[in-house]
Write an enzyme that holds these catalytic residues in place. Sequence first.
Site, PDB file in Angstrom:
ATOM      1  N   LYS A 275     145.508  -1.254   3.160  1.00  0.00           N
ATOM      2  CA  LYS A 275     144.260  -1.737   2.587  1.00  0.00           C
ATOM      3  C   LYS A 275     143.200  -0.668   2.793  1.00  0.00           C
ATOM      4  O   LYS A 275     142.642  -0.522   3.884  1.00  0.00           O
ATOM      5  CB  LYS A 275     143.841  -3.048   3.252  1.00  0.00           C
ATOM      6  CG  LYS A 275     142.660  -3.686   2.563  1.00  0.00           C
ATOM      7  CD  LYS A 275     142.454  -5.092   3.090  1.00  0.00           C
ATOM      8  CE  LYS A 275     141.364  -5.820   2.339  1.00  0.00           C
ATOM      9  NZ  LYS A 275     140.105  -5.093   2.245  1.00  0.00           N
TER      10      LYS A 275
ATOM     11  N   LYS B 133     144.201  -8.201   8.304  1.00  0.00           N
ATOM     12  CA  LYS B 133     143.125  -7.326   8.772  1.00  0.00           C
ATOM     13  C   LYS B 133     143.367  -6.861  10.210  1.00  0.00           C
ATOM     14  O   LYS B 133     143.653  -7.670  11.080  1.00  0.00           O
ATOM     15  CB  LYS B 133     141.790  -8.089   8.727  1.00  0.00           C
ATOM     16  CG  LYS B 133     141.273  -8.333   7.332  1.00  0.00           C
ATOM     17  CD  LYS B 133     140.826  -7.035   6.708  1.00  0.00           C
ATOM     18  CE  LYS B 133     139.681  -7.119   5.735  1.00  0.00           C
ATOM     19  NZ  LYS B 133     138.534  -7.882   6.007  1.00  0.00           N
TER      20      LYS B 133
END
Length: 678
Positions: free
Chosen positions: A116, A314
């Site tokens: 990401k 995350k």
Amino acid sequence: MADAATRKRAAELRDEIEHHRYRYYILDDPEVSDAEFDRLVRELQRLEATHPELDHPDSPTKSVGAPPDPAFTAVEHRRRMLSLDNAFDTSELDAWFDRVEKGLDDSEPSYACELKVDGVAISLAYVDGWLERAVTRGDGRTGEDITAGARTIDPIPGVLNLDRPPALLEVRGEVFLPVSAFEEMNAAREALGEERFANPRNATSGTLRQKDPRITAQRPLSMVCHGMGAIEGLEVASHAEFLSFLAAAGLPVAPETRTGLDRGRVREYIRYWQAHRHDPDYEIDGVVVKVESHAHQRQLGATSSAPRWAIAYKYPPEEKETRLLDVRVNIGRTGAANPYAVLEPVFVGGSTVTYATLHNQDQVRLKDVRPGDVVMVRKAGDVIPQVIGAVTAKRPPEVWRAGPWRFPDTCPFCGSPIERLEGEAASYCTNLDCPNRRLEALDHFASRGALDIEGLGYETAKLLLDLGMVEQFADIFYLDRDALLALQGWGQKKTDNLLAAIEAAKGQPLERLLFALGIPHVGGTVARLLARHFGTLNAVRAATQEEIAAIDGVGPVIAQAVRQFFDNPRTAQQVDRLVAAGVRTDTGATSGRWSVEPVLEGWTVVLTGSLSRFTRDEAKQAVEDRAGKVTASVSGNTSVVVAGDNPGSKTDKAKELGVPVVDEEGFVELLRTGELSD
Ligand code: IVH
């Protein structure tokens, strides 16, 4: 029919020609000679004439190079640009896997994993293989047209490398600034007295929103593609297929992407990249997991904001332990006493950290960090390292016994009392003559964003102060040539160069002078506001606190600091000495827009090759500052060609046309005098 090699050559030519047109018309900075450019166009024209199926109304052979309008306009996305849901730990990830598998008939779908990238999302639309538009995400429905800037991003092709491009290809991806380039850029900004960008993401978004694509072009933005928008005339069954198609078309895809994974492999991928998150030259804040089959994706659908077939895992901001070797206090140019941590070097957040600011004495007290402690250091998205706190479980007994660190009451450089001002978190060394304060002030005075005195860096400033040749910054304008010549290692050339740079600094406009003075709270931006508002130094000095505070963007704290600076007899006297030395005290706005003499009025200058003392932009600026014009190609109207190293064909053209050519020395002379030396 054209064979494959011919088709490929035509595609290459179109891309190259587009690129050079862009460099020429928009950036005003061509990389090839006009003749070379014409040769490429003629080659493409020949191919198109012999193979009409290669011809296209958008071909660069059909249009003249009218520069597109770089201003932003709102553009509606053909398909919405969604966001992603997040998972912050493995149990949230497992819950997502369960939801996906329940929603599909298939209990073991195949997954893709991607890094990401912490960048700025954009969407590129290619129509018949030609880049039609680049748009920011905006609110997901409507974004801003940033096509002009996007064309300057190296890995974004103007034309797809496909024999039969789809009628429409919308591809989504992330624009980012490589970490290495970000660090260089911030160092340069700092040297210019400009504010640092907090992190690569901010720098990227600031750069993309530049109205002037020439600025975008100077910053080496990059891109990876990761998603599909609207498409017509293209069938792909899975994410893996789509990515291979993008790569074949010449679009940038991330080499770290893995496809065909099961749950276990997805977890491995996440673990691996958590440990290696700083290996790539871009910042990542997690991993994106996607269900691979497009049929599965359709089956799962999306919520109002995010697809159900993808999730962002995350990573937490990275934190590391290291030893706090010492807490020290620096005295800045305003006299502020700033505590900072000296750390055992530790690699965190993508770089090695040795020092970290502790801001002020309250911060140190709150954190209760003591020399000898093991501390936690964090470097999150923003690049400024932070000391989070002490690991008290690891505190050695002698550090317990020593008690909390105490902010010194005397200055480490001059021994004068340090005092805290009412209502301020900062403390100050009370000695206006503190040697470190003078050093920092002089260094700032001469720095690039201030008076920009080349040859007067930190070391020279320290030498001149240590020897007593300079006490205050105004003394710089009263240096004795013989005294300088007597210094070890100071020959005539070095001495005269410094004196010439000091002389030149007198011509800097008021905003630079105001910034150089080092008035508390007056950075580059405030200095510009003051200069524009008041126009002259005298007007600033005469202004009341209320008048200053009334300027949009200034306010009472700054106004008070400015007033105090000019009311203080010592600083006022320094300013008088500067004025007596002949520094410029106006903005230059009344006598024209030039901060130096307009000696190149009417001159048209062509720059070629690389110069050692100027970047291309600085050279151009130097000409324009003197009312001259810089153009890209040599013609009968050119006044002079400045040839640096590896000058290329422009000097030949100059000789052909009888246009004078000068080297860097000649250029410097020209800037100084407005005349060609012989
Ligand atoms: S897919 C429809 N893949 O993260 C889903 N997004 O926090 C589209 N991002 O808006 C997103 N790397 O800008 C996807 N490999 C990647 C990504 C990625 C970064 C960004 C993207 C998205 C944001 C959501």
